[in-house]
Write a protein that holds these residues in place. Sequence first.
Motif, PDB file in Angstrom:
ATOM      1  N   LEU A 161       0.783  -1.232   0.000  1.00  0.00           N
ATOM      2  CA  LEU A 161       0.000   0.000   0.000  1.00  0.00           C
ATOM      3  C   LEU A 161       0.815   1.283   0.000  1.00  0.00           C
ATOM      4  N   SER A 162       2.109   1.212   0.332  1.00  0.00           N
ATOM      5  CA  SER A 162       2.840   2.457   0.543  1.00  0.00           C
ATOM      6  C   SER A 162       4.265   2.411   0.003  1.00  0.00           C
ATOM      7  N   PRO A 163       4.585   3.252  -0.967  1.00  0.00           N
ATOM      8  CA  PRO A 163       5.986   3.325  -1.417  1.00  0.00           C
ATOM      9  C   PRO A 163       6.909   3.835  -0.322  1.00  0.00           C
ATOM     10  N   ASP A 164       6.378   4.584   0.632  1.00  0.00           N
ATOM     11  CA  ASP A 164       7.199   5.072   1.746  1.00  0.00           C
ATOM     12  C   ASP A 164       7.657   3.926   2.648  1.00  0.00           C
ATOM     13  N   MET A 165       6.947   2.802   2.582  1.00  0.00           N
ATOM     14  CA  MET A 165       7.310   1.626   3.374  1.00  0.00           C
ATOM     15  C   MET A 165       8.073   0.599   2.538  1.00  0.00           C
ATOM     16  N   ASN A 216      -9.275   6.366  -7.165  1.00  0.00           N
ATOM     17  CA  ASN A 216      -8.513   6.497  -5.919  1.00  0.00           C
ATOM     18  C   ASN A 216      -7.114   6.995  -6.249  1.00  0.00           C
ATOM     19  N   ALA A 217      -7.074   8.171  -6.848  1.00  0.00           N
ATOM     20  CA  ALA A 217      -5.842   8.703  -7.437  1.00  0.00           C
ATOM     21  C   ALA A 217      -4.729   8.922  -6.426  1.00  0.00           C
ATOM     22  N   SER A 218      -5.051   9.152  -5.176  1.00  0.00           N
ATOM     23  CA  SER A 218      -3.986   9.387  -4.199  1.00  0.00           C
ATOM     24  C   SER A 218      -3.062   8.178  -4.109  1.00  0.00           C
ATOM     25  N   PHE A 219      -3.621   6.977  -4.248  1.00  0.00           N
ATOM     26  CA  PHE A 219      -2.811   5.756  -4.223  1.00  0.00           C
ATOM     27  C   PHE A 219      -1.896   5.697  -5.439  1.00  0.00           C
ATOM     28  N   ASP A 220      -2.474   5.809  -6.634  1.00  0.00           N
ATOM     29  CA  ASP A 220      -1.680   5.669  -7.854  1.00  0.00           C
ATOM     30  C   ASP A 220      -0.680   6.804  -8.013  1.00  0.00           C
ATOM     31  N   ARG A 237       0.904   8.368  -5.630  1.00  0.00           N
ATOM     32  CA  ARG A 237       2.049   8.102  -4.754  1.00  0.00           C
ATOM     33  C   ARG A 237       3.044   7.166  -5.426  1.00  0.00           C
ATOM     34  N   PHE A 238       2.527   6.109  -6.061  1.00  0.00           N
ATOM     35  CA  PHE A 238       3.429   5.159  -6.715  1.00  0.00           C
ATOM     36  C   PHE A 238       4.032   5.734  -7.981  1.00  0.00           C
ATOM     37  N   LEU A 239       3.256   6.495  -8.747  1.00  0.00           N
ATOM     38  CA  LEU A 239       3.821   7.135  -9.939  1.00  0.00           C
ATOM     39  C   LEU A 239       4.941   8.080  -9.547  1.00  0.00           C
ATOM     40  N   ASP A 240       4.692   8.913  -8.546  1.00  0.00           N
ATOM     41  CA  ASP A 240       5.716   9.863  -8.107  1.00  0.00           C
ATOM     42  C   ASP A 240       6.966   9.136  -7.608  1.00  0.00           C
ATOM     43  N   ALA A 241       6.760   8.070  -6.825  1.00  0.00           N
ATOM     44  CA  ALA A 241       7.900   7.358  -6.237  1.00  0.00           C
ATOM     45  C   ALA A 241       8.722   6.650  -7.306  1.00  0.00           C
ATOM     46  N   GLU A 242       8.053   5.989  -8.239  1.00  0.00           N
ATOM     47  CA  GLU A 242       8.794   5.256  -9.272  1.00  0.00           C
ATOM     48  C   GLU A 242       9.499   6.207 -10.239  1.00  0.00           C
ATOM     49  N   ILE A 269      13.986   7.303 -11.134  1.00  0.00           N
ATOM     50  CA  ILE A 269      14.698   7.399 -12.418  1.00  0.00           C
ATOM     51  C   ILE A 269      14.840   8.863 -12.850  1.00  0.00           C
ATOM     52  N   SER A 270      14.619   9.771 -11.909  1.00  0.00           N
ATOM     53  CA  SER A 270      14.795  11.215 -12.157  1.00  0.00           C
ATOM     54  C   SER A 270      13.942  11.708 -13.322  1.00  0.00           C
ATOM     55  N   ARG A 271      12.700  11.195 -13.382  1.00  0.00           N
ATOM     56  CA  ARG A 271      11.748  11.662 -14.381  1.00  0.00           C
ATOM     57  C   ARG A 271      10.578  12.327 -13.676  1.00  0.00           C
ATOM     58  N   ASN A 272       9.837  13.122 -14.423  1.00  0.00           N
ATOM     59  CA  ASN A 272       8.678  13.815 -13.867  1.00  0.00           C
ATOM     60  C   ASN A 272       7.589  13.860 -14.922  1.00  0.00           C
ATOM     61  N   TYR A 273       6.488  14.520 -14.618  1.00  0.00           N
ATOM     62  CA  TYR A 273       5.420  14.681 -15.594  1.00  0.00           C
ATOM     63  C   TYR A 273       4.823  16.069 -15.446  1.00  0.00           C
ATOM     64  N   ALA A 274       4.299  16.579 -16.553  1.00  0.00           N
ATOM     65  CA  ALA A 274       3.809  17.957 -16.569  1.00  0.00           C
ATOM     66  C   ALA A 274       2.314  18.057 -16.306  1.00  0.00           C
ATOM     67  N   GLY A 275       1.586  16.971 -16.515  1.00  0.00           N
ATOM     68  CA  GLY A 275       0.136  17.006 -16.372  1.00  0.00           C
ATOM     69  C   GLY A 275      -0.317  17.093 -14.923  1.00  0.00           C
ATOM     70  N   GLN A 276      -1.586  17.376 -14.740  1.00  0.00           N
ATOM     71  CA  GLN A 276      -2.196  17.410 -13.413  1.00  0.00           C
ATOM     72  C   GLN A 276      -3.044  16.165 -13.212  1.00  0.00           C
ATOM     73  N   PHE A 277      -3.348  15.876 -11.938  1.00  0.00           N
ATOM     74  CA  PHE A 277      -4.094  14.672 -11.577  1.00  0.00           C
ATOM     75  C   PHE A 277      -5.530  15.007 -11.201  1.00  0.00           C
ATOM     76  N   ALA A 278      -6.431  14.067 -11.499  1.00  0.00           N
ATOM     77  CA  ALA A 278      -7.795  14.114 -10.965  1.00  0.00           C
ATOM     78  C   ALA A 278      -8.187  12.696 -10.566  1.00  0.00           C
ATOM     79  N   CYS A 279      -9.131  12.600  -9.645  1.00  0.00           N
ATOM     80  CA  CYS A 279      -9.556  11.307  -9.115  1.00  0.00           C
ATOM     81  C   CYS A 279     -10.962  10.971  -9.604  1.00  0.00           C
ATOM     82  N   SER A 280     -11.086   9.860 -10.318  1.00  0.00           N
ATOM     83  CA  SER A 280     -12.402   9.469 -10.828  1.00  0.00           C
ATOM     84  C   SER A 280     -13.331   9.034  -9.699  1.00  0.00           C
ATOM     85  N   MET A 281     -12.795   8.508  -8.611  1.00  0.00           N
ATOM     86  CA  MET A 281     -13.654   8.121  -7.491  1.00  0.00           C
ATOM     87  C   MET A 281     -14.273   9.351  -6.829  1.00  0.00           C
ATOM     88  N   LEU A 282     -13.470  10.404  -6.644  1.00  0.00           N
ATOM     89  CA  LEU A 282     -14.011  11.634  -6.052  1.00  0.00           C
ATOM     90  C   LEU A 282     -15.041  12.276  -6.975  1.00  0.00           C
TER      91      LEU A 282
END
Length: 204
Positions: A17-21, A93-97, A99-104, A108-121
Amino acid sequence: MSNADTLVILDFETTGLSPDMGDRAIEIGAVLIENGKVTDRFQELMNPGQRISGFIEDFTGISNAMLKDAPPCAEVMQRFAHFIGDYNLVAHNASFDKRFLDAELKRISRNYAGQFACSMLLARRIFQHAPNHKLGTLVEYVNIPTDGVFHRALYDSEMTAKVWLAMLEQIQENHNIQTIPFELVQKLTKTPAKSVQRLLSSWS
């Protein structure tokens, strides 16, 4: 201004559940929607460099044997970063995905320019009378045919895309908003359910 019918919808399967763990991604699935149509897909397993638990094997249908010969996370995420480009992003449940996208990507020192939205919300605002807002429930609620297995990344992203487009269609039909900007979707996900009608009426 970017529109809510042109974006990437993604889903991760992970070791926990957590990339921080220390949890890692084991599969990424995504669909590219352009002008309300799915125009491209991305799906790859990835080797997280650690064994996954029996629970995760049962939950996802992804086994340690399947991951043994999969490319490493870094290699897959380089390709996925190219796939998402500058598009805005959606997940259920975008907060979950996120977190993993940001961590992965950070690995590899990559990023993304787009913004996120949550379909569940968004579903909690648009489909307020649904029994709950789990993906499987929403798929049934809007009568979307199913022929796959939930908890595999590409299938879940495809089902999320269908629910997403159904929500946009309802907004268009009920509020006469022909072109829905991504900015409006983001505002809706942060608006109390009782105030959604007022926001949509003022927007149109």
